[in-house]
Design an enzyme around this catalytic site. Structure first.
Site, PDB file in Angstrom:
ATOM      1  N   LEU A  33       0.817  -1.215   0.000  1.00 47.61           N
ATOM      2  CA  LEU A  33       0.000   0.000   0.000  1.00 47.61           C
ATOM      3  C   LEU A  33       0.855   1.271   0.000  1.00 47.61           C
ATOM      4  CD1 LEU A  33      -2.779  -1.025   2.551  1.00 47.61           C
ATOM      5  CD2 LEU A  33      -2.732  -1.311   0.058  1.00 47.61           C
ATOM      6  N   HIS A  37      -3.337   4.151  -2.730  1.00 46.65           N
ATOM      7  CA  HIS A  37      -4.338   3.276  -2.109  1.00 46.65           C
ATOM      8  C   HIS A  37      -5.019   3.998  -0.942  1.00 46.65           C
ATOM      9  CE1 HIS A  37      -1.279   0.198  -3.585  1.00 46.65           C
ATOM     10  NE2 HIS A  37      -2.358  -0.163  -4.218  1.00 46.65           N
ATOM     11  N   GLY A 147      -8.852   3.477  -8.546  1.00 46.45           N
ATOM     12  CA  GLY A 147      -8.038   4.621  -8.952  1.00 46.45           C
ATOM     13  C   GLY A 147      -8.116   4.879 -10.449  1.00 46.45           C
ATOM     14  N   SER A 185       2.920   3.804  -7.520  1.00 47.28           N
ATOM     15  CA  SER A 185       2.619   2.433  -7.919  1.00 47.28           C
ATOM     16  C   SER A 185       3.446   1.499  -7.049  1.00 47.28           C
ATOM     17  CB  SER A 185       3.013   2.221  -9.389  1.00 47.28           C
ATOM     18  OG  SER A 185       3.057   0.834  -9.673  1.00 47.28           O
TER      19      SER A 185
HETATM   20  P1  AMP Z   1      -3.279  -2.244  -7.064  1.00 47.35           P
HETATM   21  O1  AMP Z   1      -2.971  -2.635  -5.662  1.00 47.35           O
HETATM   22  O2  AMP Z   1      -2.115  -1.718  -7.821  1.00 47.35           O
HETATM   23  O3  AMP Z   1      -4.077  -3.283  -7.805  1.00 47.35           O
HETATM   24  O4  AMP Z   1      -4.243  -1.004  -6.950  1.00 47.35           O
HETATM   25  C1  AMP Z   1      -5.392  -1.030  -6.143  1.00 47.35           C
HETATM   26  C2  AMP Z   1      -6.209   0.210  -6.414  1.00 47.35           C
HETATM   27  O5  AMP Z   1      -5.437   1.362  -6.114  1.00 47.35           O
HETATM   28  C3  AMP Z   1      -6.628   0.326  -7.886  1.00 47.35           C
HETATM   29  O6  AMP Z   1      -7.960   0.813  -7.949  1.00 47.35           O
HETATM   30  C4  AMP Z   1      -5.658   1.332  -8.413  1.00 47.35           C
HETATM   31  O7  AMP Z   1      -6.150   2.059  -9.524  1.00 47.35           O
HETATM   32  C5  AMP Z   1      -5.473   2.248  -7.219  1.00 47.35           C
HETATM   33  N1  AMP Z   1      -4.222   2.990  -7.342  1.00 47.35           N
HETATM   34  C6  AMP Z   1      -2.982   2.487  -7.584  1.00 47.35           C
HETATM   35  N2  AMP Z   1      -2.093   3.491  -7.706  1.00 47.35           N
HETATM   36  C7  AMP Z   1      -2.786   4.638  -7.543  1.00 47.35           C
HETATM   37  C8  AMP Z   1      -2.429   6.029  -7.558  1.00 47.35           C
HETATM   38  N3  AMP Z   1      -1.177   6.424  -7.783  1.00 47.35           N
HETATM   39  N4  AMP Z   1      -3.407   6.933  -7.351  1.00 47.35           N
HETATM   40  C9  AMP Z   1      -4.695   6.552  -7.143  1.00 47.35           C
HETATM   41  N5  AMP Z   1      -5.094   5.271  -7.105  1.00 47.35           N
HETATM   42  C10 AMP Z   1      -4.157   4.332  -7.309  1.00 47.35           C
END
Ligand code: AMP
Length: 280
Positions: A33, A37, A147, A185
């Site tokens: 996270l 997140h 996101g 990320s």
């Molecule tokens: P992930 O853990 O990468 O699968 O992401 C989980 C959620 O967090 C997804 O809805 C992503 O789009 C969101 N997310 C990841 N990076 C970002 C960011 N930099 N800004 C906003 N939301 C994000």
């Protein structure tokens, strides 16, 4: 925050919440996270009575086994990062709880799953659509926070919720960026300091191309210049750098009010994605 690993225990709790008339907000994540997140968690805190964060590194959405193997797994840290928030449950099932023996169903969203990341990562969006459908039904979500960073994913889950008559409303949240513009990320953790510094070229060149296209420049030329600049900055390959409509994801060759630039590019061993509107 209660950590739950079985569907039965989760169901017992959500049935109580449902009887109480609580609005259930869910934030699906694959862990590791970061502030991106956490911005979704803040959105859920603000709009829902009960908040579930899901933590599941979904094997079926990884088309590359190395990428799955290298994906950061940091549950203890994640639990610590969630401590300051009003999160009721961390839903962290194992793979055998999510996909028990005999599991055979796949959700596939046509059209918007094709092209961009769908073209480069065969099966990726089927994996996403299937696990998100399961997460939304398991958690009985009223609201689910995603996101804009993963814009194509946001469109895919919005479509599937409408098509499958799921209860949840999908809420898109703005991309959180580092000071130099790089979108946060979990994959950024795997960049060396040198590559991390160079990675900011991706959003900065996208921004430059966005401004040029908004100002009337030829989209093909502006995107070709951005691609060359990203490669010169230290990226090894660009999977795509394209202008598309934000809602339909149809390719565009000139500025429109809903146009966005989409990019995926490799730096070191890491594939980064980003997207932004032409204006702002
Ligand atoms: P992930 O853990 O990468 O699968 O992401 C989980 C959620 O967090 C997804 O809805 C992503 O789009 C969101 N997310 C990841 N990076 C970002 C960011 N930099 N800004 C906003 N939301 C994000």
């Amino acid at each position: 925050m209660k950590i739950i690993r079985t569907r039965a225990e989760l169901r017992t709790l959500t049935e109580i919440w449902r009887r109480e008339g609580s609005v259930i907000g869910v934030v699906p994540t694959m862990g590791a996270l970061h502030e991106g997140h956490l911005s979704l968690v803040r959105g859920a805190e603000a709009q829902a009575d009960r908040v579930i964060v899901t933590l599941f590194v979904n094997p079926t959405q990884f088309n590359n086994p190395e990428d799955l193997k290298n994906y950061p797994k940091t549950e203890e840290d994640d639990v610590r990062k969630l401590a300051p928030f009003a999160v009721d449950v961390l839903w962290a099932p194992g793979a055998e709880e999510m996909y028990p023996e005999g599991f055979a169903t796949k959700i596939s969203v046509d059209g918007i799953s094709e092209g961009l990341c769908g073209g480069d990562r065969p099966g990726h969006f089927d994996g996403v659509a299937t696990v998100v459908t399961k997460l939304l039904t398991q958690t009985d979500a009223d609201l689910a926070f995603f996101g804009e960073k993963d814009w194509q994913q946001l469109q895919v889950v919005t479509r599937l919720v409408a098509d499958l008559d799921l209860r949840a409303r999908i809420v898109g949240m703005p991309t959180v960026r580092e000071a130099d513009g790089l979108a946060l990320s979990s994959r950024n953790l795997r960049l060396t300091p040198e590559k991390r510094a160079a990675a900011a070229a991706l959003p900065s060149e996208m921004k430059r191309a966005a401004a040029a296209i908004s100002g009337g420049a030829d989209a093909g030329e502006a995107l070709a210049a951005a691609r060359a600049a990203v490669l010169a900055a230290g990226f090894n390959a660009v999977d795509y750098l394209e202008l598309r409509d934000g809602a339909t994801l149809a390719p565009l060759d000139k500025a429109t009010p809903t146009a966005r630039i989409f990019a995926a590019a490799h730096i070191g061993a890491v594939r980064l994605i980003d997207n932004m509107a032409l204006s702002g």
